[in-house]
Enzyme design. Structure first.
Site, PDB file in Angstrom:
ATOM      1  N   VAL A   1       0.802  -1.219   0.000  1.00 39.89           N
ATOM      2  CA  VAL A   1       0.000   0.000   0.000  1.00 39.89           C
ATOM      3  C   VAL A   1       0.840   1.277   0.000  1.00 39.89           C
ATOM      4  O   VAL A   1       0.339   2.343  -0.375  1.00 39.89           O
ATOM      5  CB  VAL A   1      -0.959   0.006   1.216  1.00 39.89           C
ATOM      6  CG1 VAL A   1      -0.211   0.298   2.508  1.00 39.89           C
ATOM      7  CG2 VAL A   1      -2.106   0.993   1.013  1.00 39.89           C
ATOM      8  N   TYR A   2       2.105   1.219   0.366  1.00 34.55           N
ATOM      9  CA  TYR A   2       2.921   2.420   0.399  1.00 34.55           C
ATOM     10  C   TYR A   2       3.107   2.954  -1.021  1.00 34.55           C
ATOM     11  O   TYR A   2       3.665   2.280  -1.884  1.00 34.55           O
ATOM     12  CB  TYR A   2       4.290   2.154   1.022  1.00 34.55           C
ATOM     13  CG  TYR A   2       4.269   1.692   2.466  1.00 34.55           C
ATOM     14  CD1 TYR A   2       3.146   1.873   3.281  1.00 34.55           C
ATOM     15  CD2 TYR A   2       5.377   1.067   3.026  1.00 34.55           C
ATOM     16  CE1 TYR A   2       3.135   1.446   4.592  1.00 34.55           C
ATOM     17  CE2 TYR A   2       5.371   0.640   4.350  1.00 34.55           C
ATOM     18  CZ  TYR A   2       4.259   0.819   5.127  1.00 34.55           C
ATOM     19  OH  TYR A   2       4.251   0.389   6.428  1.00 34.55           O
ATOM     20  N   SER A   3       2.611   4.156  -1.240  1.00 33.28           N
ATOM     21  CA  SER A   3       2.592   4.759  -2.583  1.00 33.28           C
ATOM     22  C   SER A   3       1.923   3.830  -3.592  1.00 33.28           C
ATOM     23  O   SER A   3       2.235   3.849  -4.780  1.00 33.28           O
ATOM     24  CB  SER A   3       4.007   5.120  -3.049  1.00 33.28           C
ATOM     25  OG  SER A   3       4.545   6.172  -2.273  1.00 33.28           O
ATOM     26  N   LEU A   4       0.983   3.019  -3.092  1.00 36.65           N
ATOM     27  CA  LEU A   4       0.231   2.063  -3.924  1.00 36.65           C
ATOM     28  C   LEU A   4       1.155   1.237  -4.819  1.00 36.65           C
ATOM     29  O   LEU A   4       0.928   1.080  -6.011  1.00 36.65           O
ATOM     30  CB  LEU A   4      -0.830   2.795  -4.752  1.00 36.65           C
ATOM     31  CG  LEU A   4      -1.970   3.421  -3.945  1.00 36.65           C
ATOM     32  CD1 LEU A   4      -2.968   4.131  -4.846  1.00 36.65           C
ATOM     33  CD2 LEU A   4      -2.689   2.346  -3.109  1.00 36.65           C
TER      34      LEU A   4
END
Length: 328
Positions: free
Chosen positions: A58-61
């Site tokens: 999910v980090y920066s998708l």
């Protein structure tokens, strides 16, 4: 760098893990560094001997995984010499199945993470949170299958209630499935509720504790007053931090950190991290860095041994908190 075992496994990791939520694209969060700006941090971490890198889908998708994978190759890090950790659970798109801990999402999620990281296996695959909407047997069997396939070497979990984690461990044991070896939980000087149940559980089960937000998202650095939240972009815009910290008693803890730091002539960050490293059960805090001195402070903390009086002074101002950080 003196390496430590990850819980009861034979895997050795640096006693600090570089958290990569800060690296990806500012389109996701305005305080995130893009790929070019991220490279010096991953390069410096490798120079220091850090071999443990933590990110999440999910980090920066997904872009954080891309940046980490490319950076490790850019600096010539041998795949066998680094420990890559990532996570699954969060909402990744508008699709109703692109989230949670269903077998479908886990199987699709791990393949997507592997592609983005540019590797054929993940060292530590972690469930980012507990999923109350999926039977835990479904989740745990899918994770066990990933280990059997060779896509994942070890399994980890992140913030949840201790009873939920205990139940999952019991199901894994009952079925003979691959077991969680680590717990990435919310633990620092201004949030110590994990000491009540989760940390004792992990210690009794031989599970590594790898805390996130060891500096309380920068709050323990001591540059944020009771009215002014701070000058950095993240300090001003990180609403999640404001939901976790900034209570009156939290500022008293920061004052205690500042007093010990001033007496030693070092930054607050070094003292706050040294305190966490001294806590029973803690293996490798997940450190974030958006400025190179952040990394230098973390490395310096490894050499600080706090005495009994300092530990007492740092712990004394803490007051119980509501449970925080279990879900986003």
């Amino acid at each position: 760098m003196k390496y430590v075992k990850l819980g009861n496994t034979g895997l050795r990791v640096s006693p600090l893990s570089l958290g990569c939520m800060t690296y990806g694209t500012p389109q996701w969060r305005d305080w995130v560094l893009d790929e070019a700006a991220s490279l010096p941090f991953i390069g410096r971490a490798l120079e220091m001997g850090i071999n443990f890198f933590d990110t999440a889908d999910v980090y920066s998708l997904g872009e954080s995984e891309v940046v980490l994978g490319r950076a490790l190759k850019h600096f010539g890090a041998k795949r066998e010499n680094v420990v890559i950790a990532t996570k699954v659970w969060n909402v990744m798109s508008s699709d109703c199945n692109d989230r949670g801990l269903s077998r479908k999402h886990i199987m699709q999620g791990v393949d997507a993470s592997l592609r983005r990281l540019g590797t054929d296996y993940i060292d530590l695959y972690q469930i980012h949170r507990y999923d109350p909407h999926t039977p835990i047997e479904e989740t745990l069997e899918a994770l066990n299958d990933l280990v059997r396939m060779g896509k994942v070497l070890y399994l980890g979990a992140s913030s949840m209630y201790a009873w939920q984690f205990a139940r999952m461990l019991a199901v894994q044991e009952r079925h003979g499935w691959s077991r969680f070896v680590s717990m990435q939980n919310h633990y620092n000087l201004v949030y110590r509720e994990e000491e009540r149940e989760m940390v004792p559980l992990c210690r009794s089960e031989g599970i590594a504790v790898v805390p996130w937000s060891p500096l309380a998202r920068g709050f323990l650095a001591g540059n944020r007053g009771e009215v002014k939240a701070g000058e950095t972009t993240r300090a001003k815009s990180d609403d999640f931090a404001h939901r976790l910290y900034y209570q009156p008693d939290d500022h008293k803890v920061v004052a205690a950190v500042s007093a010990v730091a001033a007496a030693r002539g070092v930054p607050n960050a070094q003292i706050a991290l040294a305190w966490l490293l001294a806590q029973p059960g803690v293996t490798a805090p997940i450190i974030g860095a958006s400025k190179l001195p952040h990394l230098e402070d973390a490395f310096a903390a490894l050499s600080i041994t706090l005495d009994a009086e300092e530990l007492k002074a740092l712990s004394a101002p803490y007051r119980p908190h509501p449970v925080l950080g279990i879900s986003m």
